[in-house]
Design an enzyme around this catalytic site. Structure first.
Site, PDB file in Angstrom:
ATOM      1  N   SER A  50       0.716  -1.175   0.006  1.00 43.66           N
ATOM      2  CA  SER A  50       0.085   0.021   0.073  1.00 43.66           C
ATOM      3  C   SER A  50       0.798   1.174   0.148  1.00 43.66           C
ATOM      4  CB  SER A  50      -1.066  -0.042   1.142  1.00 43.66           C
ATOM      5  OG  SER A  50      -0.244  -0.161   2.449  1.00 43.66           O
ATOM      6  N   LYS A 118       4.451 -11.371   3.250  1.00 46.91           N
ATOM      7  CA  LYS A 118       3.064 -11.737   2.925  1.00 46.91           C
ATOM      8  C   LYS A 118       2.676 -11.704   1.250  1.00 46.91           C
ATOM      9  CE  LYS A 118      -0.083  -8.160   3.487  1.00 46.91           C
ATOM     10  NZ  LYS A 118      -0.642  -8.045   2.043  1.00 46.91           N
ATOM     11  N   GLU A 187      -9.288  -9.196   4.097  1.00 47.95           N
ATOM     12  CA  GLU A 187      -9.469  -7.693   3.667  1.00 47.95           C
ATOM     13  C   GLU A 187     -10.990  -7.827   2.863  1.00 47.95           C
ATOM     14  OE1 GLU A 187      -6.359  -5.683   1.825  1.00 47.95           O
ATOM     15  OE2 GLU A 187      -7.720  -3.966   1.564  1.00 47.95           O
TER      16      GLU A 187
HETATM   17  O1  KIV Z   1      -0.342  -3.438   1.581  1.00 48.16           O
HETATM   18  C1  KIV Z   1      -0.889  -3.323   2.519  1.00 48.16           C
HETATM   19  O2  KIV Z   1      -1.091  -2.289   3.414  1.00 48.16           O
HETATM   20  C2  KIV Z   1      -1.740  -4.510   2.848  1.00 48.16           C
HETATM   21  C3  KIV Z   1      -3.094  -4.551   3.869  1.00 48.16           C
HETATM   22  C4  KIV Z   1      -4.009  -3.499   3.476  1.00 48.16           C
HETATM   23  C5  KIV Z   1      -3.481  -5.725   4.302  1.00 48.16           C
HETATM   24  O3  KIV Z   1      -1.776  -5.582   2.112  1.00 48.16           O
END
Ligand code: KIV
Length: 281
Positions: A50, A118, A187
């Site tokens: 993000s 992630k 999410e």
């Molecule tokens: O990139 C991010 O901040 C995320 C969250 C919104 C889960 O993947």
């Protein structure tokens, strides 16, 4: 011989052990200056892709590169000592094959010092998650609204309201958890779906627009601080209005400069005292 007693970070196994226990507190962090302030207050810091939108001003997460994620991940790890740091694998760095994912994850772990990565996706990514987990890479899964798939999903709408989509997201979450992910971000889904998925998997779920029943909660730090004003998803609670604070600080500074009030004497270096010239004989 002195024994060094450095505080130990929250570990992946400690996060796993929180399933059904004390709620996991998670925030995103992208920079050293902000991560320093968050570290002691949370269990987990996510260096999320993000940052493409919050830090770099792109209108999706797609343009972010592995090098960008590594630079930000390393900065966050460098200045923190408590929270477990997880770094997002960016779009295009892991979807092609488990081997591609391993190379990306290995760079992230080695070059940032973070403890986990992630990745987004469901059933189609289960083989990759298993491949990484078997090779010592802790993986956090991410299902439901997966922003890297914005083009395929047709926008950032919440998901899992219709039965077919709901069943698919359930299968996605279960597949990722069973493949060996240590935790699962859910999410932007129907609340009841996030609740049911939390009950169905053995790993902690972390909701962001999921359900209060999730084992933990995550917010994008710029959203909760009021720094990202382009749009505010329904699931965001703004705890401060720092955007407004920044604007007011800039306005005060501008007025001080324009009226000659800044810099004042206390902000300038006085000339060094010159020794008195010796009196002439
Ligand atoms: O990139 C991010 O901040 C995320 C969250 C919104 C889960 O993947």
């Amino acid at each position: 011989m002195s024994v060094q007693t450095r505080p130990r970070r929250v570990s992946v196994t400690q996060i796993q052990a929180r399933k059904g226990g004390d709620k996991l507190v998670c925030l995103t962090a992208y920079t050293a200056s902000v991560a320093r302030h968050l570290d002691q207050e949370v269990d987990l810091l996510l260096v999320g892709d993000s940052l493409a939108m919050t830090v770099y001003g792109f209108d999706s997460t797609l343009p972010v590169t592995l090098d960008m994620m590594i630079a930000h991940g390393a900065a966050v790890v460098r200045v923190t000592e408590h929270a477990l740091v997880t770094v997002d694998l960016p779009f295009g760095s892991y979807q092609a094959s488990p081997e591609q994912a391993f190379h990306a994850a290995a760079r992230v772990l080695a070059e940032t010092g973070c403890a986990a990565v992630k990745l987004e996706g469901g059933e189609e990514m289960a083989e990759t998650v298993a491949f990484l987990a078997r090779r010592g890479v802790p993986v956090m899964g991410h299902v439901g609204l997966t922003p890297q798939a914005v083009n395929a999903l047709g926008g950032y709408r919440s998901r899992g309201h219709a039965e077919g989509e709901r069943d698919k997201i359930m299968r996605d979450g279960v597949a990722i958890a069973e493949a060996g992910a240590f935790s699962l971000v859910i999410e932007g889904t129907a609340e009841s779906l996030a609740r049911e998925l939390t009950q169905a998997v053995r790993v902690p779920t972390i909701g962001i627009g999921g359900s209060p029943a999730c084992d933990g909660q995550l917010l994008v730090v710029d959203d909760m601080l009021g720094l990202f004003a382009e749009f505010t998803p329904k699931f965001v609670k703004r705890y401060r209005e720092l955007g407004e604070e920044i604007r007011m600080a800039a306005r005060d500074y501008a007025a001080d400069v324009r009226h000659g009030r800044f810099p004042a004497a206390e902000h300038t270096y006085p000339a060094p005292r010159r020794p008195k010239p010796a009196a002439a004989e």
